[in-house]
Design a protein around this motif. Structure first.
Motif, PDB file in Angstrom:
ATOM      1  N   ILE A  29     -59.023  23.702  36.414  1.00  0.00           N
ATOM      2  CA  ILE A  29     -58.448  23.973  35.509  1.00  0.00           C
ATOM      3  C   ILE A  29     -57.571  22.252  35.403  1.00  0.00           C
ATOM      4  CG2 ILE A  29     -55.812  24.504  34.246  1.00  0.00           C
ATOM      5  CD1 ILE A  29     -56.639  27.091  35.112  1.00  0.00           C
ATOM      6  N   THR A  30     -57.515  21.452  34.171  1.00  0.00           N
ATOM      7  CA  THR A  30     -57.646  19.931  34.235  1.00  0.00           C
ATOM      8  C   THR A  30     -57.078  20.018  32.462  1.00  0.00           C
ATOM      9  OG1 THR A  30     -59.435  19.460  35.553  1.00  0.00           O
ATOM     10  CG2 THR A  30     -58.386  17.766  34.371  1.00  0.00           C
ATOM     11  N   THR A  31     -56.142  18.667  32.750  1.00  0.00           N
ATOM     12  CA  THR A  31     -55.853  19.100  31.578  1.00  0.00           C
ATOM     13  C   THR A  31     -55.315  17.476  30.676  1.00  0.00           C
ATOM     14  OG1 THR A  31     -52.931  17.651  31.385  1.00  0.00           O
ATOM     15  CG2 THR A  31     -53.781  20.231  31.929  1.00  0.00           C
ATOM     16  N   LEU A  32     -55.334  16.445  30.198  1.00  0.00           N
ATOM     17  CA  LEU A  32     -55.402  14.391  30.209  1.00  0.00           C
ATOM     18  C   LEU A  32     -53.901  14.846  29.281  1.00  0.00           C
ATOM     19  CD1 LEU A  32     -59.034  14.616  27.683  1.00  0.00           C
ATOM     20  CD2 LEU A  32     -58.160  15.049  30.729  1.00  0.00           C
ATOM     21  N   ALA A  33     -54.113  13.489  29.846  1.00  0.00           N
ATOM     22  CA  ALA A  33     -52.616  13.057  29.973  1.00  0.00           C
ATOM     23  C   ALA A  33     -52.704  11.679  29.256  1.00  0.00           C
ATOM     24  CB  ALA A  33     -52.135  12.550  30.624  1.00  0.00           C
ATOM     25  N   VAL A  34     -53.213  11.185  27.668  1.00  0.00           N
ATOM     26  CA  VAL A  34     -53.641  10.235  26.842  1.00  0.00           C
ATOM     27  C   VAL A  34     -51.839   9.643  26.992  1.00  0.00           C
ATOM     28  CG1 VAL A  34     -54.910   9.362  25.200  1.00  0.00           C
ATOM     29  CG2 VAL A  34     -54.904  11.111  25.775  1.00  0.00           C
ATOM     30  N   ASN A  35     -52.547   7.911  28.067  1.00  0.00           N
ATOM     31  CA  ASN A  35     -50.921   6.917  27.051  1.00  0.00           C
ATOM     32  C   ASN A  35     -51.801   5.816  26.501  1.00  0.00           C
ATOM     33  OD1 ASN A  35     -49.328   5.168  27.350  1.00  0.00           O
ATOM     34  ND2 ASN A  35     -48.181   4.916  29.187  1.00  0.00           N
ATOM     35  N   THR A  36     -51.134   5.861  25.115  1.00  0.00           N
ATOM     36  CA  THR A  36     -52.121   5.061  23.803  1.00  0.00           C
ATOM     37  C   THR A  36     -50.962   3.548  24.375  1.00  0.00           C
ATOM     38  OG1 THR A  36     -50.567   5.717  22.681  1.00  0.00           O
ATOM     39  CG2 THR A  36     -51.982   6.699  22.377  1.00  0.00           C
ATOM     40  N   GLY A  37     -50.033   3.273  24.753  1.00  0.00           N
ATOM     41  CA  GLY A  37     -49.594   2.219  25.224  1.00  0.00           C
ATOM     42  C   GLY A  37     -48.438   1.975  24.730  1.00  0.00           C
ATOM     43  N   SER A  38     -48.229   2.950  23.274  1.00  0.00           N
ATOM     44  CA  SER A  38     -46.762   3.316  22.575  1.00  0.00           C
ATOM     45  C   SER A  38     -46.607   4.590  22.268  1.00  0.00           C
ATOM     46  CB  SER A  38     -47.186   2.926  21.193  1.00  0.00           C
ATOM     47  OG  SER A  38     -47.965   3.360  21.118  1.00  0.00           O
ATOM     48  N   LYS A  39     -47.212   5.749  22.749  1.00  0.00           N
ATOM     49  CA  LYS A  39     -47.335   7.327  22.933  1.00  0.00           C
ATOM     50  C   LYS A  39     -47.856   7.481  23.975  1.00  0.00           C
ATOM     51  CE  LYS A  39     -45.138   7.310  18.741  1.00  0.00           C
ATOM     52  NZ  LYS A  39     -43.854   8.009  18.676  1.00  0.00           N
ATOM     53  N   LEU A  40     -47.130   8.737  24.670  1.00  0.00           N
ATOM     54  CA  LEU A  40     -47.669   9.929  26.122  1.00  0.00           C
ATOM     55  C   LEU A  40     -48.043  10.830  25.726  1.00  0.00           C
ATOM     56  CD1 LEU A  40     -48.724   9.617  28.666  1.00  0.00           C
ATOM     57  CD2 LEU A  40     -46.251  11.115  29.099  1.00  0.00           C
ATOM     58  N   VAL A  41     -48.894  11.201  25.385  1.00  0.00           N
ATOM     59  CA  VAL A  41     -49.223  12.808  24.582  1.00  0.00           C
ATOM     60  C   VAL A  41     -50.759  13.362  25.663  1.00  0.00           C
ATOM     61  CG1 VAL A  41     -51.442  13.449  22.828  1.00  0.00           C
ATOM     62  CG2 VAL A  41     -50.229  10.915  22.638  1.00  0.00           C
ATOM     63  N   LEU A  42     -49.998  14.501  25.687  1.00  0.00           N
ATOM     64  CA  LEU A  42     -50.514  15.516  26.227  1.00  0.00           C
ATOM     65  C   LEU A  42     -51.721  16.804  25.787  1.00  0.00           C
ATOM     66  CD1 LEU A  42     -48.024  17.025  28.712  1.00  0.00           C
ATOM     67  CD2 LEU A  42     -49.302  15.213  29.163  1.00  0.00           C
ATOM     68  N   LEU A  43     -52.974  16.828  26.302  1.00  0.00           N
ATOM     69  CA  LEU A  43     -53.767  17.742  25.699  1.00  0.00           C
ATOM     70  C   LEU A  43     -53.653  18.967  26.807  1.00  0.00           C
ATOM     71  CD1 LEU A  43     -56.864  15.198  24.890  1.00  0.00           C
ATOM     72  CD2 LEU A  43     -54.949  15.642  23.173  1.00  0.00           C
ATOM     73  N   ASP A  44     -53.498  19.608  25.997  1.00  0.00           N
ATOM     74  CA  ASP A  44     -53.151  21.101  26.979  1.00  0.00           C
ATOM     75  C   ASP A  44     -52.145  21.169  28.306  1.00  0.00           C
ATOM     76  OD1 ASP A  44     -54.204  22.412  24.633  1.00  0.00           O
ATOM     77  OD2 ASP A  44     -56.483  22.661  26.230  1.00  0.00           O
ATOM     78  N   THR A  45     -51.230  22.612  28.438  1.00  0.00           N
ATOM     79  CA  THR A  45     -50.310  22.604  29.033  1.00  0.00           C
ATOM     80  C   THR A  45     -50.432  22.928  30.720  1.00  0.00           C
ATOM     81  OG1 THR A  45     -49.687  24.280  28.427  1.00  0.00           O
ATOM     82  CG2 THR A  45     -48.239  21.581  27.506  1.00  0.00           C
ATOM     83  N   GLY A  46     -51.396  22.985  30.914  1.00  0.00           N
ATOM     84  CA  GLY A  46     -52.496  24.331  32.164  1.00  0.00           C
ATOM     85  C   GLY A  46     -51.754  25.799  31.871  1.00  0.00           C
TER      86      GLY A  46
END
Ligand SMILES: [Zn+2]
Length: 327
Positions: A97-114
């Motif tokens: 199980i692997t989730t993603l954290a996407v840092n766009t430079g202005s926002k930290l976005v999680l895709l799913d939470t485990g």
């Protein structure tokens, strides 16, 4: 040129040992044995998509006994053969199980939470790995949920039901909400099939008014576009993350363990609500990844769950990413 042989090396070692024993070092006290670490390094892995920084965060692995239901439309001997070809244990199914954290430079976005530590076994390390990656839950601006299975939404709450992310907007697929939050459908489901409905109420019930629902196709955060990927569940959603000229496709649960379903895309998956539609969606996503040479990530591939896909006749091959120490 010196030829090294095992016999020569052993003889050499013996000679050195003997020399050491009679030399001045013999008086040096022996060093204590180095303690065994007893655990793996923290489970996070970073890579870039254009200017965006992606952090894959590992929650652990769900291991179950293999049975006929795992691939409902293939003989279990065929499944065992494929697992053996992938050097996987024959009697077990493995679901990392692997989730993603996407840092766009202005926002930290999680895709799913485990899983939120509720699946047991060797899962539930998400919070430790998220912290080890240098994040804290208060930094998360947006959480986008792919679908309502417990291993994807469980991390929104602690084991004692507290909300984990105080500042995050939570966004869910509208068709997913419509399906799982429908009381009539839950009541009509067989007893054994009610767990997902009830778990969705536990997680979302008290915050229902604050949750945004999006239609598939919507851009939910800058550069993060949702893609309808029904079959695994009715509202199951994939994502394309784009920054500059670079893109990443995440197929989430449309393609489970690659040794099984990348190689055999026509095989059904027990946990798909519509298995035939699941096959259709799987092939569409893999075709797109292969044709466009998109890097692909998935929620249940071996960590860091990232690679390229090529098409081979009616099958596909995953080429997993090689570890890179630079971004
Ligand atoms: Zn899943």
């Amino acid at each position: 040129m010196t030829q090294l042989t095992r016999r020569g090396l052993l003889a050499g070692t013996a000679a050195v040992t003997a020399a050491t024993a009679i030399g001045p070092l013999a008086a040096t006290p022996l060093r204590a044995a180095t303690p065994l670490a007893g655990k793996q390094a923290a489970g996070f892995y970073r890579y870039k998509v254009g200017a965006y920084e992606i952090t894959a965060i590992y929650d652990g692995e769900w291991v179950r006994d293999l049975n006929e239901q795992y691939v409902p439309n293939a003989p279990i001997a065929e499944v065992q053969k494929v697992l053996a070809e992938g050097f996987l244990p024959a009697g077990k199914t493995r679901t990392p199980i692997t989730t993603l954290a996407v840092n766009t430079g202005s926002k930290l976005v999680l895709l799913d939470t485990g899983t939120g530590g509720r699946l047991g076994g060797a899962t539930g390390s998400w919070s430790d790995n998220f912290a080890a990656a240098g994040f804290n839950p208060a930094q998360v601006d947006t959480i986008v949920i792919s679908h309502f299975h417990p291993d994807h939404i469980g991390g929104l709450r602690t084991k004692d039901e507290q909300l984990v992310f105080p500042n995050a907007e939570v966004m869910v697929p509208a068709p997913e909400w419509a399906f799982w939050m429908d009381d009539a459908r839950m009541n009509a489901a067989p007893e054994a099939g009610r767990g997902v409905f009830m778990n969705a109420r536990r997680v979302f019930g008290s915050i229902a008014g604050k949750i945004s629902r999006f239609d598939p196709g919507k851009e939910v955060a800058p550069g993060i576009v949702t893609v309808a990927a029904p079959g695994h569940t009715p509202g199951h959603t994939a994502f394309i993350i784009t920054s500059g000229s670079a893109s990443l496709l995440t197929v989430v649960d449309s393609v489970n363990h690659p040794a099984v379903w990348v190689r055999n895309p026509d095989w059904h998956f027990f946990f798909d609500t519509d298995r035939a539609l699941g096959v259709q969606t799987r092939k569409q996503l893999l075709d797109r990844a292969a044709a466009d040479k998109l890097p692909v990530t998935a929620y249940h591939w071996p960590f860091p769950a990232l690679g390229q896909v090529t098409k081979e006749g009616s099958s596909y091959r995953l080429h997993p990413v090689a570890y890179s120490h630079t971004l």
